[in-house]
Each structure stands twice: as structure tokens, then as C-alpha cells.
Design an enzyme around this catalytic site. Sequence first.
Site, short mmCIF file in Angstrom:
data_model
loop_
_atom_site.label_atom_id
_atom_site.label_comp_id
_atom_site.label_asym_id
_atom_site.label_seq_id
_atom_site.Cartn_x
_atom_site.Cartn_y
_atom_site.Cartn_z
N SER A 125 11.26 -14.68 14.44
CA SER A 125 11.72 -14.96 15.80
C SER A 125 10.56 -14.76 16.76
O SER A 125 10.13 -13.62 16.99
CB SER A 125 12.89 -14.03 16.17
OG SER A 125 13.41 -14.38 17.44
N LYS B 217 21.87 -17.20 -2.71
CA LYS B 217 21.74 -15.79 -2.30
C LYS B 217 22.26 -14.96 -3.45
O LYS B 217 23.49 -14.91 -3.67
CB LYS B 217 22.56 -15.54 -1.04
CG LYS B 217 22.59 -14.09 -0.56
CD LYS B 217 21.52 -13.79 0.46
CE LYS B 217 21.71 -12.39 1.05
NZ LYS B 217 20.69 -12.06 2.06
#
Length: 222
Positions: free
Chosen positions: A173, A39
Site C-alpha cells: 500500500s 490459499k
Amino acid sequence: MIPAVIVVTGTDTDVGKTVATAAIAACLQHAGRSVAAYKPTQTGVTGADPGDMDVVARLTGVPTSEGTRLIAPMAPRAAAAREAVALPDLEAHLAEVRRLTSAYDHVLVEGAGGLLVELTDGAQTLADLAVAVPHCGIVLVARSGLGTLNHVALTREALQRRGIRSLGVIIGSWPTSPDEIEIDNRAYLQDAPLLGVLPTGMPQLPPDAFKRAAVSALPFFA
Ligand SMILES: Nc1ncnc2c1ncn2[C@@H]1O[C@H](COP(=O)(O)OP(=O)(O)OP(=O)(O)O)[C@@H](O)[C@H]1O
Ligand SMILES: C[C@H](N)[C@H](N)CCCCCC(=O)O
Ligand SMILES: [Mg+2]
């Protein structure tokens, strides 16, 4: 062919990039590949809080690293300004990607927010990082609901304009009972191509169950 470096971006913040990064890592592990995740710029966490890479490590056990960690839950340049600190430059991020690539079959790089969020004091973005990494591929994580088709199209146009290879779209999702809009959106995204959808509830699964769900959801990587 799955590229050595897979950059994970999203149509926005909070769309499921971290969970998708973990799911892709789990699939590649299942395929017998070694994986690390990076990241470049983590914001919105204090020193003690779990950042995105801690979530990826918890769900998959893969080694992870961060370029920098900033407290304010803001865009990287704004968060860095609040702390009066300099952001790592693009070369620093590329050096970390090269270091990881030399040690692992695949390196997953998760952006902050969407594709064109500035990650460096020189206003360079995840797109600039992707352009600088030979043969990398980008995965775009998107929402399921109304508005996502435009957001996906805008990001894909930005990728195409830069000649960045798009591997496809993941819906971060996917609800147990999708509504008609979500079902239509999914159909329109099939040609993106849609690599898969991550069932709602995945990040709450224990690692073994998460890995099984990831392999089932993202056969492209498994
Ligand atoms: N499939 C899913 N089921 C349930 N919750 C999910 C799912 N995917 C993501 N979430 C939740 O949605 C929130 C945002 O997801 P995530 O942190 O992956 O987004 P992000 O795009 O990585 O955000 P950021 O831009 O901050 O990195 C988190 O609380 C995460 O646990
Ligand atoms: C704080 C958040 N969870 C991310 N880490 C950073 C999101 C930056 C988004 C910037 C923007 O597009 O407005
Ligand atoms: Mg994230």
C-alpha cells in the site's frame, strides 16, 4: 520468464498479500494468460465471511480455492487447535497446486502471514511448499514504512538459504503522499528488485479500474 507457480508471501500478516495476489492475477489476465489462485490456509473467517480468495475472485474473476478455513484470527496451528481439527498436510497442498497447474497457465499461492508461519501439523511452512514446487517463484509483499528494510532482508535471507527463487518485492500500500522514510525505503528496495507499489485505495476500486491500476503498477507481470 514468469513461472507457472507464483507464491505470494509477505514480511508479515496484513501487509497486502491478498491485494497483491489479485493485482498479479489481473496483470497476467491482461497478458492473455489463464490464472487461478489458492490459499492453503485461511484463518480468521467463519463459513460465511469473505476470505482472501473471495477478495481475489471479486477483484479479478479468477477461479480460486482454499485448503482449509479456520475461525480464529490466529496462526493456522493455533486456530486449528482451537477447533480440534487437523490441518491439511503439505502433500495435500501440493496436490491442489498440481491440479490447478494442469488447468491454468499460472497458479498464485498466497501464504498466511509471513514466510515461516507453520501451515501444517508437521510444522511445514510456505517456504517448504515453495521448495517442493519445481521452478516456482516467490513475490514478497512488504510495508512502506520504517522497519520494512529489516523485514525484507530477513525474509530474503530465509529464501536465499533455501534456494527459493525470489521474483522481487511489492509494496502493498503506497500512500498518496509518502513521507521521507517511505521514499528512502523505496530507493533501498529497488535492487530487491522492487516490482512495483500498489497505490493506497486499490482494493476499493471496481474490478475494471483495479485491473488498469494493477497493470500500471506491476509491469513485470503484465
Ligand atoms: N493498496 C491498498 N490500499 C488500501 N488498502 C489496502 C491496500 N492493500 C491492502 N489493503 C488493505 O489492508 C488490509 C490487509 O491487506 P491484505 O488482506 O491484502 O493483507 P494480507 O497480507 O493478505 O493479510 P493476511 O496475512 O491476513 O493474508 C486489508 O483490509 C486490505 O484491504
Ligand atoms: C489472522 C491473520 N489475518 C492471518 N490470516 C494469519 C496470520 C498468522 C500470523 C502468525 C504470526 O506470525 O504470528
Ligand atoms: Mg491475505
